[in-house]
Design a protein around this motif. Sequence first.
Motif, short mmCIF file in Angstrom:
data_model
loop_
_atom_site.label_atom_id
_atom_site.label_comp_id
_atom_site.label_asym_id
_atom_site.label_seq_id
_atom_site.Cartn_x
_atom_site.Cartn_y
_atom_site.Cartn_z
N ASN A 381 0.82 -1.21 0.00
CA ASN A 381 0.00 0.00 0.00
C ASN A 381 0.86 1.27 0.00
OD1 ASN A 381 -2.87 -0.98 0.34
ND2 ASN A 381 -1.92 -1.98 2.12
N ILE A 382 0.22 2.33 -0.50
CA ILE A 382 0.79 3.68 -0.42
C ILE A 382 -0.15 4.51 0.45
CG2 ILE A 382 1.52 5.73 -1.70
CD1 ILE A 382 1.63 3.92 -4.21
N CYS A 383 0.41 5.19 1.43
CA CYS A 383 -0.37 6.08 2.30
C CYS A 383 0.02 7.53 2.00
CB CYS A 383 -0.12 5.77 3.77
SG CYS A 383 -1.17 4.47 4.41
N PHE A 384 -0.97 8.35 1.69
CA PHE A 384 -0.78 9.78 1.53
C PHE A 384 -1.43 10.49 2.71
CE2 PHE A 384 -0.90 8.22 -2.89
CZ PHE A 384 0.30 8.72 -3.37
N TYR A 385 -0.71 11.46 3.30
CA TYR A 385 -1.22 12.21 4.43
C TYR A 385 -1.33 13.68 4.03
CZ TYR A 385 0.08 7.95 6.81
OH TYR A 385 0.21 6.62 7.17
N SER A 386 -2.54 14.20 4.08
CA SER A 386 -2.78 15.59 3.76
C SER A 386 -2.72 16.41 5.03
CB SER A 386 -4.16 15.75 3.10
OG SER A 386 -4.50 17.11 3.00
N PHE A 387 -1.73 17.29 5.14
CA PHE A 387 -1.60 18.08 6.36
C PHE A 387 -2.62 19.21 6.47
CE2 PHE A 387 1.83 15.46 7.25
CZ PHE A 387 2.28 15.71 8.54
N PRO A 388 -3.11 19.78 5.37
CA PRO A 388 -4.18 20.77 5.56
C PRO A 388 -5.43 20.18 6.21
CG PRO A 388 -3.21 21.01 3.40
CD PRO A 388 -2.63 19.76 3.98
N SER A 389 -5.79 18.94 5.86
CA SER A 389 -7.02 18.34 6.40
C SER A 389 -6.75 17.33 7.50
CB SER A 389 -7.78 17.64 5.27
OG SER A 389 -7.03 16.55 4.74
N GLY A 390 -5.50 16.83 7.61
CA GLY A 390 -5.17 15.82 8.60
C GLY A 390 -5.72 14.45 8.26
N LEU A 394 -5.39 5.83 1.27
CA LEU A 394 -4.67 4.57 1.04
C LEU A 394 -4.98 4.07 -0.37
CD1 LEU A 394 -2.93 2.45 2.68
CD2 LEU A 394 -5.06 1.15 2.88
N VAL A 395 -3.93 3.74 -1.12
CA VAL A 395 -4.08 3.16 -2.45
C VAL A 395 -3.12 1.98 -2.57
CG1 VAL A 395 -4.80 5.32 -3.52
CG2 VAL A 395 -2.38 4.72 -3.48
N PRO A 396 -3.44 0.98 -3.40
CA PRO A 396 -2.54 -0.17 -3.54
C PRO A 396 -1.24 0.21 -4.26
CG PRO A 396 -4.36 -0.33 -5.09
CD PRO A 396 -4.67 0.82 -4.19
#
Length: 738
Positions: A381-390, A394-396
């Motif tokens: 998996n790839i995890c992206f974290y958006s700091f503006p929204s917190g 998750l995408v494969p």
Amino acid sequence: MSRNLFSCFVLCMVLLIISSPSVSGQYGEWIAQPLDAEMSGSWLIDAGESVAAITRSTARYVYFFDILSSQWSVLDCGVQQSFSRCLAKGHVALVFSQSLLAAYSGVTSSWDTIYFKGDPLDLNPTTGDPSYGCGNKLAWFVTTTRIYIFDAEQGKWKVTVYNPGLSYVSGNGRFWAGTNYAGIVLADPGTNEYFNAAYSLVHHNFSLLTSGGYYDQKEWGFDNGFVSYWNSGGNYKFYGYSANTGRFEILEITPATGLPFIAYSKDLVSLKTVFMVYSRELVAAPSWHIMHMYGFDTRLGKWDYEKWTYDEDKWNIGKVKLGGQLATIIAINDRDSCYMWMYPTTGELFTFSPTKLKAIPDGGLSPAYSGTVAAEIDLSNICFYSFPSGTESLVPGSRDNLTSSTGGENYNVLTLTYPGNTSTMDFIAFNSKTGSVIYKPVPYQTGTSKSSPWMTMFRTSGQDNEVLCYSGIMHNYKLIPFPGDPIFYSYNVNNVLASVETSDQMVLYDATTNLYHSVSRPAGAVKFALGEYAALVKLGTNNVQTYSVNTGDWHEENITESISDVLCNRYIGLITTPTIANKIYAYNGLDGKLIPLSMEGTTVLGGLKLGGMTAVITRNTIAYAFTPKSGTVSINSPEMTLQQHEDNFKVFPNPFNERILIEAEIFSHSYTELCIYDMTGKEINRLVSHILEPGKYQWTWDGCSQSGTQLSSGFYIVQLKMGTIRQTRKILYLSGYF
């Protein structure tokens, strides 16, 4: 404070389109200035965003131009000076001689001078930075005894006496300007002694630190401030400076575990504000520790702290990774479950959050961080974290298949390839503005990508030799076809524009619209001139195509003279013709028009300088400056002398959110008007319109029109008229941003 990135981008576009009062002409104009015949020696010429400066190495006069007043200002030094440097950047121009400092502000449309004391510290270092320079709204000049700062918001030189307390050796200095401050670091590595100084544009004050620190990476010179450190035997002191507070905050760690890792490309992030470091303390044998975490956000100007008790036998702690506005630490529990410490996050300083990732194996390629996005990847998996929204997305995807990654201000782009498949790959783009992911198969990438804070581009090996362009503004992409197996000559990215030149086509892509324009590549001399918000394409001898991001329009122009070259900077461009023609054309990227100039005199060495929104052409007897936008406000600048002048007209705070205070001193019984104008020169509000007696006065403006309508964010002009005297100030209104 959370902001919508797209709104910020649109605002930035507005801020850059600076309105300039009109002398004549509807679409901008060239303005001439005769030059003193007694000047001699080397020509000293430069142009910044909105200002330009001209003199010679032996001269009595310095000539300044700015697009706010649309006028030349002539500084008479009284006697001949031996000038050695002339430079301009942003809204500041700096010229200095063996004893005199002269600087010009494009914010106040005024200049100021001062005779400096002490010897210049580092004019020509073989390593390190010179001890003079210009930033967007600041200029600096450092001698052995004094620090001189030109504050463009006040239009004045500021000076402080200092004693570094160390033996400075040439080349060991760092001198620079950030968005709203100037920073100075002097070092004596042999004795491990350092001196730090800063000047804040917010508070208009100096901060000096005799026992300061150093930094190995220039990325530690953030926006709004910087961090330096001192180390002796693993014992660290960190010095965090913030222009918003106007002071240094000191942190001591004994011992420190290590320094953070810059996880972003500094050229691809437009706002850099966050620093983080941690130390580990053994509290119970054999393996119980406390992790002490410290974060410094230059926007806040204080050290934040969090501690965490953990068993080192069960937890594997990673390094600190810095994004532009974020910092993270990966913590893996029992070599399986993955957690992330994040700083700062919405509503909290530090957040300890479980992720959907599993243990991240050592080695391999890690995704790039961006200004507001953290990305991590495991074997599934790839995890992206958006700091503006917190939020987390998750995408494969597997680290084993990750082949490239890049991150801009508000996006991360990854590509995944798979064994046995050399025709397609997975293209993955996450955008913190929308909080969404694009996951699409695209033709296989060839070569490296070209990127900016707002877009990325790469070639593919598709059936039509497509070039993929992704827009972080629109969160969309375009596959631009190049059929016929062409030869690729060049492909480049500059801010929101990208260009591709092949043997068959010349293509321009605009990330603000996710659209492209294509023309056939003719035989003969051709050239792409790619600016940040404008472009010129030379097609043969007499034909040029122009493009403006501001208007979104393409135009084809036929020039009577043969075209020698095309040049482009941020918003404007130039079309030059052979010297014998004495003709040049300015391209005004604000409204998409060409403005010709027939020149007098003869050319001089280095006599053409193109700035962000102005250009200057210097001939042997006359100079010409270009101003891109005409309005209806006229400004009459009083004659100024070398002596420092009184500032009787002030506005603050600037920028402002709720209301701005306007102060003025009226010197004689006179009819007085105080008016607010918009960017086109249209009157918005009239605050004063009657006769005033001599004295000091104060007024406020709340960002509303005459009828009480709340206005939008952007630049406005305040003009004070006292009889025949007129004074103006440019102000920035930020509605709803604080």
